[in-house]
Motif scaffolding. Structure first.
Motif, PDB file in Angstrom:
ATOM      1  N   PHE A 110       0.816  -1.213   0.000  1.00  0.00           N
ATOM      2  CA  PHE A 110       0.000   0.000   0.000  1.00  0.00           C
ATOM      3  C   PHE A 110       0.854   1.270   0.000  1.00  0.00           C
TER       4      PHE A 110
ATOM      5  N   VAL B 199      -4.688  -4.853  -2.310  1.00  0.00           N
ATOM      6  CA  VAL B 199      -5.101  -3.441  -2.312  1.00  0.00           C
ATOM      7  C   VAL B 199      -6.386  -3.200  -3.095  1.00  0.00           C
TER       8      VAL B 199
ATOM      9  N   SER C 253      -3.590  -0.803   6.135  1.00  0.00           N
ATOM     10  CA  SER C 253      -3.869  -1.632   4.960  1.00  0.00           C
ATOM     11  C   SER C 253      -3.357  -3.052   5.162  1.00  0.00           C
TER      12      SER C 253
ATOM     13  N   LEU D  17      -9.386  -2.973  -0.957  1.00  0.00           N
ATOM     14  CA  LEU D  17      -9.295  -1.984   0.116  1.00  0.00           C
ATOM     15  C   LEU D  17     -10.436  -0.979   0.035  1.00  0.00           C
TER      16      LEU D  17
END
Length: 529
Positions: free
Chosen positions: A143, A166, A162, A169
């Motif tokens: 991240f 990703v 994080s 996310l």
């Protein structure tokens, strides 16, 4: 000064490995399939056509149609997705991380290189279809590499905890970034467009993958770009045999290690693990490690027997994620791809992989270095002309540039080379005389030669320093200009965000880039905005 271009090799910003690749050095010929030229694409098409499993097209199109179901897509993009069903359609692919608001400028250049190459190939080979693909790196987990972008020298960072891939996310917390960024933009028409782009992408989508897809589609959908998130069970089902091979035999590790031995005179971009797969869940992406007959998930207590992990692979292939070594293979298994377009670092690690592809009988794609661009304003071009600079000057390191311009602008020669040559001739004569008399004097002559050469070196340095002080005003203008064009003494495309230039150029920015960039030219383009 004309806004022309400079070759990648002469720009000074490409590694020795990339320079040798671009020069088609014979030492590297075994590491790639075909060098990217128009003529070589014919052989690549025929090879991929014979090798590609066309049954994989069904899942590919189905997944893309699901991913585009809630997107306002151009007719060109929808036609390209539909075309992927048929055996005479091939892809040109670039990949990129999910950088916040596209990250550095070269995100644009990668995608435009990909779009333009498909157009040029269609003109050259009209019997085939060519689809530009942007492969979103949704399964990455670093991240810190993607959570910011730069705008006019300021960094806008998304501070957030994080874990896991990703792409999954949550975009929660990006309102704070938007509010700070919008204050810097102002209130012009172009500023409002940028605010809307950020809002529509990041504040109206729940996860980073959907947000990035929306933004990339808004910027390039009209050009027919197809954006793929390969973090999907239906796509990974096609990859099961290759993941199984990796778990049981660690084929990639053996093949890539043998190749890196051939590249040892260069900086090795990536080193293979014994197993180049991750285990993923929503909040977890960790390496799979084989220890004492058990498959363990790094930094957890999760472990499997061989039979258990193979059973999980078949039932839940989405829980297995390829790393940097295996991802290219995954891409080439699920896409009818001819060419991968990337930056120098990416092409460097692809050059490690051909032997691995051969071992698993998958066609190795052509590798093309993406377009590179320096954007300059009319005002900067005029400054460049007034200061009597050329592009080679501006691409050089700053210390070298200042030394060169000081010597050029000085009213007397600073370079002591001619005096050093005269000195060398005088000492050559002294050495000859010493040979005819007492050879014990040779040491004294040598010491005197070193002393006088050092004296000239020191005098040259002092003269250069004095002239720099005298010419400080013009030299400061030169460094200011170079710093504008090369922020942080680095390439503009690696530092600045597209929005900085969109603010001035508006909707003309991307069409201008599309018009100018020629993906197969291997030239660093200088474009007036």
């Amino acid at each position: 000064m004309p806004t022309d271009c400079i070759s990648y090799q002469k720009s000074g910003y490409f590694s020795p490995l990339m320079n040798d690749y671009l020069d088609q050095n014979d030492n590297l010929s075994s590491l790639y399939n075909r060098f990217p030229t128009f003529e070589n694409f014919e052989g690549q098409i025929l090879e991929k056509q014979a090798n590609f499993d066309n049954s994989n097209r069904v899942a590919l199109v189905s997944v893309l149609q699901k991913q585009y179901a809630c997107i306002k897509s151009s007719q060109s993009t929808l036609q390209n997705i539909e075309a992927l069903k048929v055996p005479n359609t091939f892809t040109i692919t670039t990949g990129h991380q999910l950088n916040l608001f596209t990250g550095p400028l070269y995100f644009l250049y990668k995608i435009i290189s990909t779009i333009n190459l498909t157009k040029e190939l269609k003109a050259k080979y009209p019997a085939y279809n060519f689809v530009p693909i942007y492969w979103m790196a949704t399964e990455d987990h670093d991240f810190e590499e993607i959570n910011y972008f730069n705008f006019k020298g300021k960094k806008f960072r998304w501070n957030k905890e994080s874990t896991g891939p990703v792409g999954r996310l949550s975009t929660e917390g990006l309102l704070d970034v938007f509010e700070l960024y919008s204050q810097e933009l102002g209130s012009s028409t172009n500023a409002e467009t940028l605010k809307n782009q950020f809002t529509d992408a990041y504040l109206k989508h729940d996860n980073l993958a959907d947000a990035t897809r929306h933004l990339a589609n808004a910027l390039f959908g009209a050009q027919g770009l197809v954006i793929l998130d390969a973090d999907h069970a239906d796509l990974k089902r096609s990859f099961i045999p290759f993941a199984k091979e990796e778990l049981l035999n660690q084929t990639s590790h053996k093949a890539v290690l043998a190749t890196t031995e051939k590249l040892k005179k260069y900086n090795i971009q990536v080193n293979p693990r014994e197993i180049n797969l991750f285990y993923i869940e929503d909040k977890l992406r960790e390496r799979i490690i084989l220890e004492e007959g058990k498959y363990k998930v790094n930094n957890t207590k999760i472990e499997f027997s061989q039979q258990e992990i193979l059973t999980l692979l078949v039932s839940n292939p989405e829980m297995f994620s390829p790393n940097v070594i295996m991802r290219p293979l995954y891409q080439e298994v699920i896409l009818p791809n001819l060419c991968y377009i990337g930056g120098g670092g990416e092409i460097a690690y692809w050059l490690e992989l051909k032997s691995f592809f051969k071992a698993v009988n998958i066609t190795f794609p052509m590798l093309l270095v993406r377009n590179s661009v320096l954007l300059a304003t009319e005002k900067q071009i005029k400054k460049t002309d007034k200061l009597e600079l050329n592009w080679s000057d501006l691409f050089s390191k700053q210390a070298q540039l200042i030394d060169t311009k000081t010597k050029q602008l000085s009213e007397f020669p600073i370079d002591m080379s001619s005096l050093k040559n005269q000195l060398q001739e005088q000492f050559r004569e002294l050495y000859e005389r010493t040979k005819l008399t007492d050879k014990s004097f040779i040491g004294a002559v040598k010491a005197q030669e070193i002393k006088q050469n050092k004296g000239l070196d020191n005098l040259e340095k002092r003269l250069l320093k004095a002239q720099k002080r005298k010419l400080s005003t013009v030299l400061e203008r030169i460094t200011d200009l170079q710093n504008e064009l090369f922020p942080n003494k680095s390439l503009q495309e690696r530092q600045a965000n597209f929005s900085e230039f969109y603010l001035e150029c508006g909707e003309n920015l991307i069409p201008k880039l599309i018009e100018r960039l020629k993906p197969l030219d291997n030239k660093f383009e200088i474009i007036i905005t």
